[in-house]
Design an enzyme around this catalytic site. Sequence first.
Site, PDB file in Angstrom:
ATOM      1  N   ASN B 421      19.856-119.817 -46.626  1.00 25.90           N
ATOM      2  CA  ASN B 421      21.209-120.012 -47.114  1.00 25.90           C
ATOM      3  C   ASN B 421      22.179-120.252 -45.963  1.00 25.90           C
ATOM      4  O   ASN B 421      22.668-121.380 -45.792  1.00 25.90           O
ATOM      5  CB  ASN B 421      21.642-118.806 -47.954  1.00 25.90           C
ATOM      6  CG  ASN B 421      22.966-119.042 -48.665  1.00 25.90           C
ATOM      7  OD1 ASN B 421      23.665-120.002 -48.392  1.00 25.90           O
ATOM      8  ND2 ASN B 421      23.327-118.162 -49.572  1.00 25.90           N
ATOM      9  N   ASP B 422      22.420-119.252 -45.143  1.00 29.62           N
ATOM     10  CA  ASP B 422      23.397-119.407 -44.071  1.00 29.62           C
ATOM     11  C   ASP B 422      23.058-120.561 -43.121  1.00 29.62           C
ATOM     12  O   ASP B 422      23.954-121.209 -42.595  1.00 29.62           O
ATOM     13  CB  ASP B 422      23.508-118.106 -43.267  1.00 29.62           C
ATOM     14  CG  ASP B 422      24.163-116.993 -44.088  1.00 29.62           C
ATOM     15  OD1 ASP B 422      24.893-117.327 -45.030  1.00 29.62           O
ATOM     16  OD2 ASP B 422      23.927-115.814 -43.785  1.00 29.62           O
TER      17      ASP B 422
END
Lengths: 94, 493
Positions: B421-422
């Site tokens: 995600n990040d």
Amino acid sequence: MDFISILSIFVLACFVGYYVVWSVTPALHTPLMAVTNAISSVIIVGALIAAAAAGSPGAKWLGLLAVVLASVNIFGGFAVTERMLAMYKKKERK
Amino acid sequence: MVAPFESAVEIPAEAFPPEAAVHAVNPWVALAYLIAGICFILALRGLSSPATSRSGNRYGMAGMLIAVVTTLVTHEIASLPEILAAIAIGGAIGFVIARRIAMTAMPQLVAAFHSLVGLAAVLVAVAAFLNPDAFGILGADGNILTVSRVEMALGAAIGAITFSGSVIAFAKLNGNMSGSPILLPGRHLINLGTLAAILAMTAGFALSAHAGPGEHPIFWVLLAASFAIGFLLIIPIGGADMPVVVSMLNSYSGWAAAAMGFTLHNTAMIVTGALVGSSGAILSYIMCRAMNRSFLSVIAGGFGAQGGGGDAGEARTERPWKRGSAEDAAFLLKEAGQVIIIPGYGMAVAQAQHVLREMGDLLKEHGVTVKYAIHPVAGRMPGHMNVLLAEANVPYDEVFELEDINSEFAQTDVAFIIGANDVVNPAARNDRSSPIYGMPVFDVEKAKTIFFIKRSMGGVGYAGVDNDVFYMDQTMMLLGDAKKVVEEIVKAL
């Protein structure tokens, strides 16, 4: 060996470590941690000296315990590194 | 001046004066330890490529064998059966663990192994404190040599920090303890105070006039304070910062070995300690750089503790996003020219690597080029994703690093994000106020289509920030367990 010659070995080894580790491919960083873990168990040398010496039963038993711990690491560390490295395969050209 | 020492060196050393002790070593012994040290350098050197890595590992084993055998043959052994039994017990335990451990559990295994090195270093330091004569560090005045006292105290302190820190890291990685940071009020003051106290006690121990074998009680206080600081340093650090922590503890275990090497004047230990110490330090640096955070800010801890993502969290529910099905995904993947798969910690949690490789194989049969892209901080330890993909038989030449593949997204039809995600969040490039601003990320939005496998829309990444990629026109969210979603895609292919 006097303190300065030992310090020299240490400092030079730090430089060797710096260059060798930067050349390790990022894909192998996990095996790198496992194998550095295994080799840092060279502390077993100190444990063996303590365990082998007569004179202080306390030191002897601490030494023996340290031998057990370091052995877990040595055998475990090298074996798990071997297991991981065996999984890295190149593409099969057909 | 080195104290006379009952030499137990059995290798003839006629050229040397009879008081030859550990410190004035038989040259053959010194040479053997040097060779062991060189073997360890070669072991790390081998890891520069997967092709040479296994022979490197053999060098490591050879070095260890040389070091152990040299130690055993050059010391008078009062208890050989016990020592052999200790090696056999430890070795058997280690071997069984190494064979049984799941590859996804590697981060916690490494943390556990670090704790053992730390504890072993502590035990050796305590043994040297109780029986300095055996280590040749007892001075003529009945006190332990001053230099040795400093080395011993530092070795014990670093070893104790490594031990308790690794135990906490293990508990966090293994899920015995919550991964979220535990913040004590005034923790920076407590930590700095404890560190200062440890240094002061080291000095006090070194300067004391009463430092015979096992004599000075300050050594025990120092040891207790070191155990405490290891614990205090790691509890405020969150789960996803564990790659840095594990690398840092790796480094500490090396410095502990080096400190004991100074005490024993042992080349193999000093060389190894320096190698491991620099290795861990470099890995921590690489991890920090890949998150654009300073080492100090990681160590200070507390990152991600606020959670929720504040404003971004409220905006999230408002914005429209598209939900895709496995069939749609399968269809688009089949038609693609190039697919880049970006795995993250979620893949490891779901154990989806095998089915992912199956999907990759099926796509290749359809003539699709499949590549894997790995961010340096993906997973819970450096190289974590690479090992999992290797376990699933993904050839390593299909796996690429961030900087090698990032320019290819523009020519890519599908970016397939699974459990990451990040590392794909464009806020790291665009949004100066974002906590992850400046972190190098994958340019996935340049790909024609993005598939984002995620457990649910509610969760945010570790940094607690929303991700614009969720709401882009070309993005399809595939919600559910990573393994199940990929299985459905494989079925649909």
